[in-house]
Design an enzyme around this catalytic site. Sequence first.
Site, short mmCIF file in Angstrom:
data_model
loop_
_atom_site.label_atom_id
_atom_site.label_comp_id
_atom_site.label_asym_id
_atom_site.label_seq_id
_atom_site.Cartn_x
_atom_site.Cartn_y
_atom_site.Cartn_z
N ASP A 164 0.75 -1.22 0.12
CA ASP A 164 -0.07 0.24 -0.06
C ASP A 164 0.82 1.31 0.08
O ASP A 164 1.91 1.23 -0.49
CB ASP A 164 -1.00 -0.15 1.35
N HIS A 192 -3.97 6.08 3.35
CA HIS A 192 -4.88 4.63 2.92
C HIS A 192 -4.01 3.51 3.53
O HIS A 192 -4.79 2.50 4.11
CB HIS A 192 -4.66 4.46 1.42
N SER A 203 -11.51 -1.36 0.17
CA SER A 203 -10.17 -1.53 0.56
C SER A 203 -10.20 -1.91 2.11
O SER A 203 -9.25 -2.12 2.51
CB SER A 203 -9.62 0.02 0.46
#
Length: 553
Positions: free
Chosen positions: A156, A192, A389
């Site tokens: 990520d 994220h 996600s």
Amino acid sequence: MRGPVVCAVVLAGLTVAPGAAVAAPAPTPPTGRLLVTLRPPAHGTAQAAAARAVAARAGARPAGLSVPQLRLVGVRARHGASLRALARRLRADPAVASVRAERRFTLRYVPDDPALTDPEPRAEPGTVVEWWAARESLPSAWDVTRGDGARVAVIDTGVDATHPDLAARIVATADFDADSADGPATVDEVGHGTHVASLACATSGNGIGLAGAGGNCDLLIAKSDLTEGSVAEALVWAADNGAQSIVMSFGTDGRVPASDAVVQALRYAAAHGSVLVAAAADDPVTEQGDPANVLQPTGTGPDITQNLGLSVTAATAADARASFAGRGGQISMAAYGTYGGSGPNGLLGAFPAQTTALERGGPTSDQPPCHCRTTFDGDPRYAYLPGTSMAAPQVAAVAALMRAVNPALPPADVVRLLKQTAHRPSAVGWTGDLGWGILDAGAAMAAARAIDRTAPTSSLQRPVVRGRSIRLRWRGEDDTLPGVASTGIDHFEVWRSAGGRPARRIATTRARSMQLRGMRGQRYGFFTIAVDRAGNREAPPVRADASVRIARR
């Protein structure tokens, strides 16, 4: 809401009542006492006298338990005697209704992370902040393991390694981001990666924030710029560093086939024991893009055995597919990715301390600032983010728990069990909205522990030779890790080599000894191979367990 675009690859799924099935709890150790239920005694016979008579006939000793209302007594074996043999004798007594080995209950593990107990003010009364934990039966999984030995790789945008919910979980990091201005893997400029990592492995039981789906699982953090080469590098690194599962909460639009580099890296990771989990699209489309469409190719979703990994879509608290989430024949299963309705917009997760790219928004109108940061329990390093996600790391974490509890379980079995045990609101099989259903961690863990993939072992004792007669004896065991099923040995193969020639199987038997005759002056080597009832077969030894030579006269 959509995630930021990096090198034409988008981060997947940043958009955000009761019913999950509960799996059987972890088995508890026996106490050494037998619980015996008596049949109603003959008229005029006191239960105490009947119990004493039963114990005397079986050779048992009292164990300090008597519940006359239930005709229940407790007994133990005499010192040095077998409890199992005592149970057989008691069951054969016509005065006995039932016998079972007593077990001791264990207290349920209740992490003290405030998200598991604090109310969620934007949801229905009685809803806690981390409402999805109970709905996915995560506490049942945590009763089996707190995450020890489980290792999840997160490919990520990096992670805020100083976050109190993550600092203790990170065991290795690697930076595959070509832009040095983005900082090392321990810095997350986007936000994220930190959020995804926390939903997988946020430290549980530390009185802070939330509990990750994998409890105290270990984290491998691979920071990527999401170029195909970077992702391929990260996959290989994760596999080489022992990742039991790898979560990829990113994807393409699927208009261009996946590159051979990424496909080969996915296959490499799967071959090295990693369960591969990718987020489905963040739009209600049937093309999930890669890597999801590589893990679950078009049209294969309904076939439970066809996959390289799992493509995970997002469900709401109403057990329906989230309006923003991918659907169709590339969907494997679902996990919760948002509350839905008038509830909170997303799931609570860890967030970096500094202002992130998600908060600043992108250069186009479809990437507005997320307005997602929240102060939770006095700490501003949290955020609510919705999306596939957020669903994918929960599945990846449970997959790692299954591998840690039953290391002999191959990734293909883990994937199949996650699908088979998923909670299906419609009580049917696969559907285009939720795949095989919504993650049920407790049921998946119970299923993983019920499968025997560990080969038994055997050992041949030193043969006894008298003249030309050879007496062979051997032992065998079908041990597994504590709490994992053992099916027991079904049979043994006996192998013999003569005069240095290759060994040949000479017998298949359930016995543990055999007699045979040899030729004078000949040298023989012997070994056994055990096979259990699940079909697991012991590997042949490098050399014979025992060798003998028959005298010439």
